[in-house]
Design a protein around this motif. Structure first.
Motif, PDB file in Angstrom:
ATOM      1  N   ALA A  74       0.832  -1.209   0.000  1.00 42.32           N
ATOM      2  CA  ALA A  74       0.000   0.000   0.000  1.00 42.32           C
ATOM      3  C   ALA A  74       0.861   1.252   0.000  1.00 42.32           C
ATOM      4  O   ALA A  74       0.558   2.239  -0.682  1.00 42.32           O
ATOM      5  N   ARG A  75       1.963   1.220   0.735  1.00 39.56           N
ATOM      6  CA  ARG A  75       2.821   2.402   0.845  1.00 39.56           C
ATOM      7  C   ARG A  75       3.608   2.687  -0.433  1.00 39.56           C
ATOM      8  O   ARG A  75       4.206   3.751  -0.564  1.00 39.56           O
ATOM      9  N   LEU A  76       3.594   1.745  -1.368  1.00 41.68           N
ATOM     10  CA  LEU A  76       4.191   2.011  -2.674  1.00 41.68           C
ATOM     11  C   LEU A  76       3.256   2.820  -3.567  1.00 41.68           C
ATOM     12  O   LEU A  76       3.646   3.252  -4.651  1.00 41.68           O
ATOM     13  N   GLY A  77       2.007   3.024  -3.106  1.00 42.57           N
ATOM     14  CA  GLY A  77       1.055   3.830  -3.871  1.00 42.57           C
ATOM     15  C   GLY A  77      -0.018   3.021  -4.555  1.00 42.57           C
ATOM     16  O   GLY A  77      -0.479   3.402  -5.634  1.00 42.57           O
ATOM     17  N   ILE A  78      -0.440   1.924  -3.935  1.00 43.30           N
ATOM     18  CA  ILE A  78      -1.527   1.100  -4.474  1.00 43.30           C
ATOM     19  C   ILE A  78      -2.695   1.168  -3.504  1.00 43.30           C
ATOM     20  O   ILE A  78      -2.576   0.779  -2.341  1.00 43.30           O
ATOM     21  N   GLY A  79      -3.828   1.680  -3.986  1.00 45.02           N
ATOM     22  CA  GLY A  79      -5.023   1.792  -3.163  1.00 45.02           C
ATOM     23  C   GLY A  79      -5.985   0.663  -3.460  1.00 45.02           C
ATOM     24  O   GLY A  79      -6.205   0.313  -4.622  1.00 45.02           O
TER      25      GLY A  79
END
Length: 233
Positions: A74-79
């Motif tokens: 998630a913190r890589l930018g995947i919602g």
């Protein structure tokens, strides 16, 4: 951007995915279609590390995802907008949104409370209502808005409009069209074939854990025979 190569996922001894491969490019909307039980949700779970794949690779901007825990993915930018919405029922709409606020994609114009509710105006009228007080459609809008509050560069939606009234479905598809026009990459699972074909740049059809058909817009190969063979009841 997102690349799956030969992904194989199991639930215990039962294999659910068999060599699944596809990509989602920058600004691209990719739809996954198929009957119930064909592996669509397992694809989403595999990407997010909720059911880690046993074989193959999943990469995002070159970063391997298949070895990471879900919170790091998630913190890589995947919602993620999960099946069943899973909003916080005892928090208000405002609190649901602010609780997850971040800027994991390092956007120069990040989503905030005002920007996300402008996509779904119904939420602006419900900011002080508890999550459990919302209708099913409003909860789904909240789930999408909450995913946007982490400022993803890729949005995953599992069963985007399942069980919702047609007028609510249309509002959600309009919201997703706004996000597409703004350049957000989206991977969406749903059973509304016409809406998926309208919004998507590419569609993948799954059967028994495999991608059995794939095409890019304008989907000239999506014939009635393909629809009945893989999606008909």
């Amino acid at each position: 951007m997102l690349k799956l190569e030969g992904v194989e996922t199991f639930y215990g001894n039962a294999q659910a995915l068999f060599g699944v491969s596809f990509t989602v490019g920058p600004g691209e909307v990719v739809a996954i279609m198929g009957r119930n039980g064909m592996g669509k949700t397992t694809v989403i779970r595999s990407i997010m590390g909720l059911t880690p794949p046993a074989g193959g690779t999943i990469t995002y901007h070159g970063h391997p995802l298949h070895t990471l825990p879900s919170f790091r993915i998630a913190r890589l930018g995947i919602g993620l907008v999960p099946e069943g919405r899973q909003i916080f029922p005892t928090l208000t709409v405002r609190e649901n949104l602010l609780a997850v606020a971040a800027n994991y994609s390092h956007s120069s114009r990040p989503y905030n409370l005002e920007r996300v509710v402008s996509i779904f105006p119904r939420l602006a009228e419900r900011l002080d209502h508890l999550g459990r007080e919302l209708s099913g459609g409003e909860q789904q809008m909240l789930a999408i808005a909450r995913a946007l509050m982490i400022n993803p560069s890729l949005l995953l939606l599992d069963e985007a409009t399942e069980g919702l009234a047609p007028i609510i479905c249309e509002e959600i598809w309009q919201g997703l069209t706004i996000l597409k026009d703004r350049g957000l990459s989206i991977l969406v699972v749903d059973k509304n074939i016409d809406a998926l074909l309208r919004i998507s740049n590419r569609c993948c059809v799954m059967e028994k854990g495999r991608v059995v058909w794939s095409d890019t817009a304008p989907f000239r190969a999506f014939t009635d025979q393909v629809k009945m063979r893989y999606l008909g009841v």
